[in-house]
Design a protein around this motif. Structure first.
Motif, PDB file in Angstrom:
ATOM      1  N   ILE A 153       0.846  -1.203   0.000  1.00 38.95           N
ATOM      2  CA  ILE A 153       0.000   0.000   0.000  1.00 38.95           C
ATOM      3  C   ILE A 153       0.882   1.254   0.000  1.00 38.95           C
ATOM      4  O   ILE A 153       0.650   2.191  -0.778  1.00 38.95           O
ATOM      5  N   ALA A 154       1.889   1.259   0.855  1.00 36.85           N
ATOM      6  CA  ALA A 154       2.797   2.428   0.930  1.00 36.85           C
ATOM      7  C   ALA A 154       3.456   2.684  -0.426  1.00 36.85           C
ATOM      8  O   ALA A 154       3.549   3.828  -0.879  1.00 36.85           O
ATOM      9  N   ASN A 155       3.890   1.600  -1.091  1.00 35.04           N
ATOM     10  CA  ASN A 155       4.541   1.749  -2.402  1.00 35.04           C
ATOM     11  C   ASN A 155       3.549   2.215  -3.471  1.00 35.04           C
ATOM     12  O   ASN A 155       3.875   3.077  -4.285  1.00 35.04           O
ATOM     13  N   LYS A 156       2.354   1.629  -3.440  1.00 35.25           N
ATOM     14  CA  LYS A 156       1.335   1.968  -4.441  1.00 35.25           C
ATOM     15  C   LYS A 156       1.046   3.472  -4.431  1.00 35.25           C
ATOM     16  O   LYS A 156       0.930   4.091  -5.482  1.00 35.25           O
ATOM     17  N   TYR A 157       0.932   4.044  -3.240  1.00 35.94           N
ATOM     18  CA  TYR A 157       0.592   5.469  -3.143  1.00 35.94           C
ATOM     19  C   TYR A 157       1.824   6.349  -2.907  1.00 35.94           C
ATOM     20  O   TYR A 157       1.703   7.560  -2.733  1.00 35.94           O
ATOM     21  N   GLU A 158       2.994   5.706  -2.887  1.00 33.93           N
ATOM     22  CA  GLU A 158       4.268   6.421  -2.676  1.00 33.93           C
ATOM     23  C   GLU A 158       4.234   7.299  -1.427  1.00 33.93           C
ATOM     24  O   GLU A 158       4.475   8.507  -1.476  1.00 33.93           O
ATOM     25  N   ILE A 159       3.894   6.643  -0.305  1.00 31.83           N
ATOM     26  CA  ILE A 159       3.892   7.323   0.990  1.00 31.83           C
ATOM     27  C   ILE A 159       4.898   6.602   1.891  1.00 31.83           C
ATOM     28  O   ILE A 159       4.841   5.374   1.995  1.00 31.83           O
ATOM     29  N   PRO A 160       5.821   7.326   2.531  1.00 33.59           N
ATOM     30  CA  PRO A 160       6.803   6.665   3.407  1.00 33.59           C
ATOM     31  C   PRO A 160       6.120   5.930   4.561  1.00 33.59           C
ATOM     32  O   PRO A 160       5.149   6.435   5.139  1.00 33.59           O
ATOM     33  N   LEU A 161       6.628   4.730   4.866  1.00 35.14           N
ATOM     34  CA  LEU A 161       6.098   3.918   5.964  1.00 35.14           C
ATOM     35  C   LEU A 161       7.037   4.048   7.164  1.00 35.14           C
ATOM     36  O   LEU A 161       8.196   3.628   7.094  1.00 35.14           O
ATOM     37  N   ILE A 162       6.532   4.650   8.230  1.00 31.40           N
ATOM     38  CA  ILE A 162       7.304   4.785   9.464  1.00 31.40           C
ATOM     39  C   ILE A 162       6.906   3.641  10.380  1.00 31.40           C
ATOM     40  O   ILE A 162       5.738   3.488  10.738  1.00 31.40           O
ATOM     41  N   GLU A 163       7.909   2.831  10.706  1.00 27.89           N
ATOM     42  CA  GLU A 163       7.663   1.584  11.438  1.00 27.89           C
ATOM     43  C   GLU A 163       7.964   1.809  12.919  1.00 27.89           C
ATOM     44  O   GLU A 163       9.120   1.869  13.315  1.00 27.89           O
ATOM     45  N   ASP A 164       6.913   1.939  13.711  1.00 28.75           N
ATOM     46  CA  ASP A 164       7.096   2.118  15.157  1.00 28.75           C
ATOM     47  C   ASP A 164       7.350   0.745  15.778  1.00 28.75           C
ATOM     48  O   ASP A 164       6.427   0.014  16.122  1.00 28.75           O
ATOM     49  N   SER A 165       8.647   0.432  15.890  1.00 32.25           N
ATOM     50  CA  SER A 165       9.068  -0.870  16.405  1.00 32.25           C
ATOM     51  C   SER A 165       9.534  -0.748  17.861  1.00 32.25           C
ATOM     52  O   SER A 165      10.318  -1.573  18.341  1.00 32.25           O
TER      53      SER A 165
END
Ligand SMILES: *Cc1c(COP(=O)(O)O)cnc(C)c1O
Length: 378
Positions: A153-165
């Motif tokens: 989904i992040a790639n499809k809409y080109e939105i950075p994914l911030i991973e709260d790990s």
């Protein structure tokens, strides 16, 4: 209240060598931020995460989230999508930037951000005229989110994914360590997390250039000049050499800590087996490996959940309802929310149980007795 010692939800658990690293810092008078422990700690994390990405050790996980938003270009007036069922530190930095949080419901299987509600939100926000600038997704209680679907989904809409790990150091998705799955990864070493530096965090950056930029912001944005020259707003977010020393000692025992937390999960799994109305948060498939930072259950009703919580409190055993969803928090009430009532229901019926890596057989016996006593009498 019984006069036994308190059993905590999750308490610090030192490995033994932390003091050695701190001692070295004292001997060299290297008390100031930066120094060999910081560099060493960053290398330890990088090696453990088994990643070409670069690590910046920071003063907290919250600072790491804030810097990730800055590096993703989030500015005042922008919108940021954020998992609603999480600790407030996931969402607060959106407001530090003057941006607007858009909260998203959870999925049943992992309790993490629901991919369907997320995509609905993205499409609706775009239609309303604003494409969201970032997605903040969380590995709740150590349970990895569905990284494959979220990345698509992040790639499809080109939105950075911030991973709260922050809660998931040691967890993996399809064999890859949590913290390395997004555009940016966030770790926390707060006192209650799986390992601690007494307070600290880290930002996992895609490359050296981004790490250098993160460190630049984290050390007051000093330009390259003999005097103090600033062209950008800076922050004091770097980890100290003393805290990093604790972190180096903790990284020596991280694998033990993961297996000890998983022992607690196995203990609860066995304990609740006969009780159909109680479900433990579990890995949905072999793609998921959770550090089980906290073991958490869902009961039949809010009353039952609260009954068990109070019964444990009577025995001097700490437990806690799940994170209250952000869209239900007074401070975030006015912001948009996408989804149904999954997060809300989880919050109503869910309880986090003592999960510390330092709990003993005796502690487990006390927990078991207290839980069984409540379940028999209710
Ligand atoms: C602990 C935590 C943070 C914040 O980390 P700090 O080091 O306490 O600032 C962020 N997100 C989640 C989900 C956390 O549990």
């Amino acid at each position: 209240m019984s006069n036994t010692t308190k059993i905590w939800l999750s308490s610090p658990h030192m490995g033994g060598n932390e003091q050695k690293y701190i001692q070295e810092a004292f001997q060299d008078n290297w008390i100031a931020p930066l120094g060999p422990n910081v560099t060493g700690f960053e290398e330890d994390i990088k090696k453990y995460l088994n990643t070409p990405k670069e690590i910046a050790a920071l003063s907290s996980g919250t600072a790491a989230i804030h810097l990730s938003l800055i590096l993703a270009g989030v500015k005042a007036g922008d919108e940021v999508l954020c998992q609603s069922l999480t600790f407030s530190a996931s969402a607060n930095p959106i407001l530090y930037q003057g941006a607007t949080p858009i909260f998203i419901d959870s999925e049943e299987s992992t309790w993490n951000i629901c991919p369907i509600a997320l995509e609905n939100a993205i499409q609706d926000r775009i239609q309303k005229g604003k494409k969201p600038k970032a997605i903040i997704a969380v590995h709740l209680y150590g349970m990895p989110f569905n990284a494959e679907t979220l990345t698509a989904i992040a790639n499809k809409y080109e939105i950075p994914l911030i991973e709260d790990s922050a809660e998931a150091l040691g967890s993996t998705y399809k064999g890859k360590k949590c913290g390395t799955l997004g555009t940016f990864g966030i770790l926390s070493f707060n006192g209650n997390k799986i390992i601690t530096t007494s307070g600290g965090g880290a930002l996992v950056c895609p490359n050296k250039e981004t790490k250098d930029k993160a460190v630049f912001f984290a050390t007051q944005s000093r330009d390259n000049a003999p005097h103090y020259q600033h062209s950008e707003i800076g922050y004091n977010y770097r980890m100290s050499n003393i805290c990093a020393g604790i972190g180096r000692g903790q990284m020596e025992v991280i694998d033990q800590r993961v297996s000890q937390r998983r022992t607690m999960q196995a203990f609860y799994d066995e304990l609740f087996k006969p009780y159909e109305g109680i479900t433990l948060l579990k890995e949905p498939s072999s793609d998921y490996f959770s550090n089980h930072w906290l073991s958490a259950i869902i009961m039949n009703s809010e009353e039952e959940r609260e009954g068990l919580r109070l019964a444990l409190e009577q025995e001097n055993i700490e437990s806690r309802p799940l994170w209250k969803p952000m869209h239900l928090q007074p401070v975030f009430h006015q912001f948009p929310y996408y989804g149904e009532k999954v997060a809300e229901n989880l919050f109503a019926k869910g309880l986090c149980l003592p999960s510390g890596s330092n709990l003993t057989n005796q502690d487990r016996e006390r927990i078991q007795n207290a839980i069984l006593k409540y379940l028999k009498n209710k």
